[in-house]
Scaffold this motif. Structure first.
Motif, PDB file in Angstrom:
ATOM      1  N   ASP A 131     -42.405  10.487  76.762  1.00 49.14           N
ATOM      2  CA  ASP A 131     -42.183   9.765  78.004  1.00 49.14           C
ATOM      3  C   ASP A 131     -43.462   9.454  78.777  1.00 49.14           C
ATOM      4  N   LEU A 132     -44.609   9.846  78.276  1.00 49.90           N
ATOM      5  CA  LEU A 132     -45.874   9.609  78.984  1.00 49.90           C
ATOM      6  C   LEU A 132     -46.646   8.446  78.373  1.00 49.90           C
ATOM      7  N   PRO A 133     -47.293   7.670  79.220  1.00 49.14           N
ATOM      8  CA  PRO A 133     -48.194   6.648  78.687  1.00 49.14           C
ATOM      9  C   PRO A 133     -49.532   7.309  78.320  1.00 49.14           C
ATOM     10  N   MET A 134     -49.750   7.524  77.050  1.00 46.10           N
ATOM     11  CA  MET A 134     -50.934   8.254  76.612  1.00 46.10           C
ATOM     12  C   MET A 134     -51.975   7.296  76.055  1.00 46.10           C
ATOM     13  N   ASN A 135     -53.229   7.729  76.124  1.00 46.37           N
ATOM     14  CA  ASN A 135     -54.331   6.959  75.557  1.00 46.37           C
ATOM     15  C   ASN A 135     -54.646   7.482  74.155  1.00 46.37           C
ATOM     16  N   LEU A 136     -55.517   6.780  73.456  1.00 48.36           N
ATOM     17  CA  LEU A 136     -55.816   7.130  72.065  1.00 48.36           C
ATOM     18  C   LEU A 136     -56.370   8.548  71.904  1.00 48.36           C
ATOM     19  N   PRO A 137     -57.350   8.975  72.728  1.00 48.74           N
ATOM     20  CA  PRO A 137     -57.825  10.361  72.557  1.00 48.74           C
ATOM     21  C   PRO A 137     -56.713  11.397  72.747  1.00 48.74           C
ATOM     22  N   ALA A 138     -55.810  11.152  73.687  1.00 55.51           N
ATOM     23  CA  ALA A 138     -54.709  12.088  73.914  1.00 55.51           C
ATOM     24  C   ALA A 138     -53.768  12.104  72.713  1.00 55.51           C
ATOM     25  N   TYR A 139     -53.510  10.935  72.125  1.00 53.82           N
ATOM     26  CA  TYR A 139     -52.679  10.892  70.914  1.00 53.82           C
ATOM     27  C   TYR A 139     -53.306  11.684  69.772  1.00 53.82           C
ATOM     28  N   VAL A 140     -54.598  11.506  69.594  1.00 51.28           N
ATOM     29  CA  VAL A 140     -55.282  12.176  68.484  1.00 51.28           C
ATOM     30  C   VAL A 140     -55.282  13.697  68.688  1.00 51.28           C
ATOM     31  N   VAL A 141     -55.691  14.119  69.866  1.00 55.28           N
ATOM     32  CA  VAL A 141     -55.766  15.554  70.143  1.00 55.28           C
ATOM     33  C   VAL A 141     -54.368  16.171  70.163  1.00 55.28           C
ATOM     34  N   GLY A 142     -53.410  15.477  70.772  1.00 55.54           N
ATOM     35  CA  GLY A 142     -52.032  15.976  70.806  1.00 55.54           C
ATOM     36  C   GLY A 142     -51.416  16.049  69.418  1.00 55.54           C
ATOM     37  N   GLY A 143     -51.680  15.026  68.606  1.00 55.97           N
ATOM     38  CA  GLY A 143     -51.172  15.037  67.238  1.00 55.97           C
ATOM     39  C   GLY A 143     -51.760  16.184  66.429  1.00 55.97           C
ATOM     40  N   LEU A 144     -53.049  16.428  66.630  1.00 53.06           N
ATOM     41  CA  LEU A 144     -53.690  17.550  65.947  1.00 53.06           C
ATOM     42  C   LEU A 144     -53.093  18.879  66.418  1.00 53.06           C
ATOM     43  N   GLY A 145     -52.848  18.993  67.723  1.00 52.99           N
ATOM     44  CA  GLY A 145     -52.231  20.210  68.258  1.00 52.99           C
ATOM     45  C   GLY A 145     -50.843  20.440  67.677  1.00 52.99           C
ATOM     46  N   MET A 146     -50.061  19.361  67.561  1.00 51.21           N
ATOM     47  CA  MET A 146     -48.716  19.476  66.977  1.00 51.21           C
ATOM     48  C   MET A 146     -48.814  19.888  65.506  1.00 51.21           C
ATOM     49  N   ALA A 147     -49.761  19.299  64.780  1.00 50.22           N
ATOM     50  CA  ALA A 147     -49.930  19.645  63.361  1.00 50.22           C
ATOM     51  C   ALA A 147     -50.310  21.119  63.196  1.00 50.22           C
ATOM     52  N   VAL A 148     -51.174  21.609  64.077  1.00 47.98           N
ATOM     53  CA  VAL A 148     -51.576  23.017  64.009  1.00 47.98           C
ATOM     54  C   VAL A 148     -50.378  23.923  64.305  1.00 47.98           C
ATOM     55  N   LEU A 149     -49.550  23.531  65.262  1.00 46.18           N
ATOM     56  CA  LEU A 149     -48.355  24.327  65.563  1.00 46.18           C
ATOM     57  C   LEU A 149     -47.349  24.298  64.403  1.00 46.18           C
ATOM     58  N   VAL A 150     -47.223  23.170  63.736  1.00 46.52           N
ATOM     59  CA  VAL A 150     -46.354  23.102  62.565  1.00 46.52           C
ATOM     60  C   VAL A 150     -46.889  24.022  61.459  1.00 46.52           C
ATOM     61  N   ALA A 151     -48.222  24.060  61.304  1.00 49.57           N
ATOM     62  CA  ALA A 151     -48.819  24.973  60.318  1.00 49.57           C
ATOM     63  C   ALA A 151     -48.538  26.432  60.694  1.00 49.57           C
ATOM     64  N   ALA A 152     -48.598  26.745  61.988  1.00 46.77           N
ATOM     65  CA  ALA A 152     -48.281  28.101  62.441  1.00 46.77           C
ATOM     66  C   ALA A 152     -46.830  28.442  62.114  1.00 46.77           C
ATOM     67  N   ALA A 153     -45.917  27.494  62.352  1.00 45.83           N
ATOM     68  CA  ALA A 153     -44.509  27.727  62.033  1.00 45.83           C
ATOM     69  C   ALA A 153     -44.335  27.949  60.531  1.00 45.83           C
ATOM     70  N   GLY A 154     -45.065  27.205  59.722  1.00 48.54           N
ATOM     71  CA  GLY A 154     -45.002  27.397  58.271  1.00 48.54           C
ATOM     72  C   GLY A 154     -45.459  28.778  57.857  1.00 48.54           C
ATOM     73  N   LEU A 155     -46.540  29.252  58.454  1.00 50.93           N
ATOM     74  CA  LEU A 155     -47.014  30.616  58.151  1.00 50.93           C
ATOM     75  C   LEU A 155     -45.988  31.663  58.556  1.00 50.93           C
ATOM     76  N   LEU A 156     -45.370  31.450  59.708  1.00 49.86           N
ATOM     77  CA  LEU A 156     -44.367  32.405  60.165  1.00 49.86           C
ATOM     78  C   LEU A 156     -43.171  32.432  59.222  1.00 49.86           C
ATOM     79  N   LEU A 157     -42.737  31.260  58.797  1.00 49.96           N
ATOM     80  CA  LEU A 157     -41.626  31.217  57.851  1.00 49.96           C
ATOM     81  C   LEU A 157     -42.007  31.866  56.522  1.00 49.96           C
ATOM     82  N   TRP A 158     -43.240  31.671  56.094  1.00 48.02           N
ATOM     83  CA  TRP A 158     -43.698  32.268  54.843  1.00 48.02           C
ATOM     84  C   TRP A 158     -43.689  33.794  54.934  1.00 48.02           C
ATOM     85  N   SER A 159     -44.057  34.322  56.103  1.00 48.44           N
ATOM     86  CA  SER A 159     -44.150  35.776  56.228  1.00 48.44           C
ATOM     87  C   SER A 159     -42.784  36.457  56.225  1.00 48.44           C
TER      88      SER A 159
END
Length: 148
Positions: free
Chosen positions: A46-74
């Motif tokens: 719902d926010l009007p985001m700029n390109l740097p925010a998209y890139v950094v936010g997307g990277l943050g989401m990807a890192v959190l998905v990786a964390a969830a994957g590690l948790l599921l693996w454990s």
């Protein structure tokens, strides 16, 4: 009854309790990561985001998905039968008693390795969660600051 006869069951119970504590922490962290992912997605949509925010936010989401994957693996069940009920499911009542009496020290060693592996995954997932959260905060700051 010797000291070894009383120490082995105590060590076995301690290792099993540590595995249970680690699994509980993993479940709580997995719920937290899921909530952060859902919240971040809802807010970012719902926010009007700029390109740097998209890139950094997307990277943050990807890192959190990786964390969830590690948790599921454990917490992924290990059904190879080396420890616990998968092995015991193949034995008779008499064989279970003999196996436990004979192999308690080996079971403690095996369960300890399982506990360390679970703890290592949990620790890495916590590190990834902190990193992903920091990236999402940075993305929010970039959005609020209007960086171009």
């Amino acid at each position: 009854m010797s000291h070894v006869d009383t120490a082995l069951p105590a060590a076995h119970a301690e290792v099993k309790a540590e595995i249970a504590r680690t699994d509980t922490k993993t479940g709580l962290l997995l719920a937290f990561v899921g909530a952060v992912l859902a919240s971040a997605w809802t807010v970012a949509r719902d926010l009007p985001m700029n390109l740097p925010a998209y890139v950094v936010g997307g990277l943050g989401m990807a890192v959190l998905v990786a964390a969830a994957g590690l948790l599921l693996w454990s917490v992924r069940p290990n059904l190879r039968g080396r420890h616990g009920f998968p092995l015991w499911a193949t034995l008779t009542a008499e064989e279970i008693g003999a196996a436990v009496a004979r192999d308690l020290a080996a079971d403690i060693a095996g369960l300890s390795r399982v506990a360390v592996a679970k703890f290592t995954c949990l620790r890495r997932a916590v590190d990834l969660t902190l990193t992903g959260g920091a990236l999402l905060i940075l993305a929010a700051l970039l959005t609020a600051g209007g960086a171009r």
